[in-house]
Design a protein around this motif. Structure first.
Motif, PDB file in Angstrom:
ATOM      1  N   GLY A 163      36.675  55.501  29.956  1.00 49.96           N
ATOM      2  CA  GLY A 163      37.808  54.692  30.204  1.00 49.96           C
ATOM      3  C   GLY A 163      38.944  55.408  31.084  1.00 49.96           C
ATOM      4  O   GLY A 163      39.781  54.734  31.270  1.00 49.96           O
ATOM      5  N   TYR A 164      38.645  56.687  31.180  1.00 55.54           N
ATOM      6  CA  TYR A 164      39.764  57.273  32.006  1.00 55.54           C
ATOM      7  C   TYR A 164      39.171  57.710  33.313  1.00 55.54           C
ATOM      8  O   TYR A 164      39.518  58.701  33.841  1.00 55.54           O
ATOM      9  N   GLY A 165      38.531  57.110  34.133  1.00 57.58           N
ATOM     10  CA  GLY A 165      37.911  57.396  35.377  1.00 57.58           C
ATOM     11  C   GLY A 165      36.718  58.008  35.442  1.00 57.58           C
ATOM     12  O   GLY A 165      36.099  58.421  36.689  1.00 57.58           O
ATOM     13  N   GLY A 166      36.018  58.287  34.503  1.00 58.00           N
ATOM     14  CA  GLY A 166      34.808  58.822  34.206  1.00 58.00           C
ATOM     15  C   GLY A 166      33.449  57.900  35.116  1.00 58.00           C
ATOM     16  O   GLY A 166      32.842  59.040  35.521  1.00 58.00           O
TER      17      GLY A 166
ATOM     18  N   ILE B  41      39.481  50.125  43.141  1.00 60.47           N
ATOM     19  CA  ILE B  41      38.744  48.795  42.738  1.00 60.47           C
ATOM     20  C   ILE B  41      37.760  49.259  41.730  1.00 60.47           C
ATOM     21  O   ILE B  41      37.649  48.433  40.464  1.00 60.47           O
ATOM     22  N   GLY B  42      37.118  50.281  41.612  1.00 59.90           N
ATOM     23  CA  GLY B  42      36.228  50.642  40.536  1.00 59.90           C
ATOM     24  C   GLY B  42      36.829  51.105  39.631  1.00 59.90           C
ATOM     25  O   GLY B  42      36.573  50.929  38.240  1.00 59.90           O
ATOM     26  N   LEU B  43      38.001  51.843  39.538  1.00 60.03           N
ATOM     27  CA  LEU B  43      38.817  52.218  38.523  1.00 60.03           C
ATOM     28  C   LEU B  43      39.471  51.197  37.814  1.00 60.03           C
ATOM     29  O   LEU B  43      39.241  51.138  36.485  1.00 60.03           O
ATOM     30  N   GLN B  44      39.741  50.014  38.337  1.00 56.44           N
ATOM     31  CA  GLN B  44      40.451  48.826  37.670  1.00 56.44           C
ATOM     32  C   GLN B  44      39.166  48.061  36.871  1.00 56.44           C
ATOM     33  O   GLN B  44      39.515  47.517  35.818  1.00 56.44           O
ATOM     34  N   ASN B  45      38.053  47.927  37.401  1.00 57.59           N
ATOM     35  CA  ASN B  45      36.884  47.412  36.759  1.00 57.59           C
ATOM     36  C   ASN B  45      36.561  48.147  35.702  1.00 57.59           C
ATOM     37  O   ASN B  45      36.186  47.610  34.549  1.00 57.59           O
ATOM     38  N   GLU B  46      36.691  49.507  35.577  1.00 54.29           N
ATOM     39  CA  GLU B  46      36.519  50.347  34.419  1.00 54.29           C
ATOM     40  C   GLU B  46      37.429  50.136  33.304  1.00 54.29           C
ATOM     41  O   GLU B  46      37.126  50.123  32.173  1.00 54.29           O
TER      42      GLU B  46
END
Length: 257
Positions: free
Chosen positions: A144-147, A223-228
């Motif tokens: 949840g922290y960008g992984g 976008i990917g980080l927000q989806n995560e």
């Protein structure tokens, strides 16, 4: 030089050394530690006496062995999403977009949030005893922290799927071969190697380095980080999350039905 209970900073030869010192939990991240690192970065951002940052964990066992599970085991979906978002805002995106080079000196376990912390840094040097992994699926969670994003960017989609879906740790040697790490050295040589890299960057134009960091990061959207963040939050409060976190706290294997 300033110190706090769990995170310390010292500045020498234009290098800021930020050390996480919570040995009882193998330097596991909690909200207090995240805030303290954030504060140190804020304090040195415009300090001309600091040109490079090196982040490490105290001792020889762990860089950061994950997040503090006890802290969020009872969180709701909303609280889980807020946890991830605040982590991004306070620390992980701050490091990734920091205007000065940030080097992770990985001494031992870098798991879950610990590996995500290392991956948010611009470069990673590890000791031979380092173990790397994203074991969140065993807790009924996702990174949840960008992984999910940074691991894929660093090692490619196939190996990122393998590491995240199996939750298995890999050795420093494999991390180096995958491109997850820049260098692997003995424990004694870890900090000297990080300092060597830092010293080479100090010789160069601070303005050009700042622009280089910005340009390289421009390749990767948010976008990917927000989806995560949203998907991470959705894991909280589920039966599998409750079973996974409870099993971890009870030191047993989870039974996902």
């Amino acid at each position: 030089m300033s110190d706090s209970k769990e995170v310390s900073i010292s500045i020498e030869n234009k290098i800021a050394f930020i050390t996480i010192n919570a040995p009882k939990t193998l330097n596991a991240l909690n909200r207090k530690i995240i805030k303290e690192i954030h504060q140190h970065l804020y304090n040195i951002k415009y300090d001309n006496d600091v040109r490079v940052v090196i982040i490490t964990g105290a001792g020889e066992k762990a860089f950061v062995a994950g997040a503090n599970i006890k802290e969020f085991a009872s969180f709701s979906k909303k609280e889980g999403q807020e946890l991830a978002q605040s982590g991004h805002d306070l620390l992980f995106n701050k490091i990734a977009n920091f205007s000065k080079p940030v080097i992770a000196a990985v001494n031992g376990y870098a798991l879950g949030g610990g590996l995500e912390l290392a991956m948010a840094c611009h470069m990673r040097v590890a000791s031979e005893n380092a173990k790397l992994g994203q074991p969140e699926v065993s807790l009924g969670l996702i990174p949840g922290y960008g992984g999910t994003q940074r691991l894929t960017q660093l090692i490619g989609k196939g190996k990122a799927f393998e590491m995240i879906l199996t939750g298995q740790m890999i050795s420093a040697k494999e991390g180096l071969s995958l491109g997850l790490l820049n260098y692997v050295v003995s424990l004694e040589e870890l900090m000297p190697k990080a300092i060597e890299i830092a010293s080479k960057t100090i010789e160069n134009s601070p303005a050009a380095i700042k622009k280089s960091i910005k340009a390289i990061n421009a390749v990767f959207g948010n976008i990917g980080l927000q989806n995560e963040v949203e998907l991470f939050g959705q894991c909280f409060g589920t039966d599998e999350f409750k079973e996974g976190t409870q099993a971890f706290l009870e030191k047993r294997k989870p039974n996902f039905k």
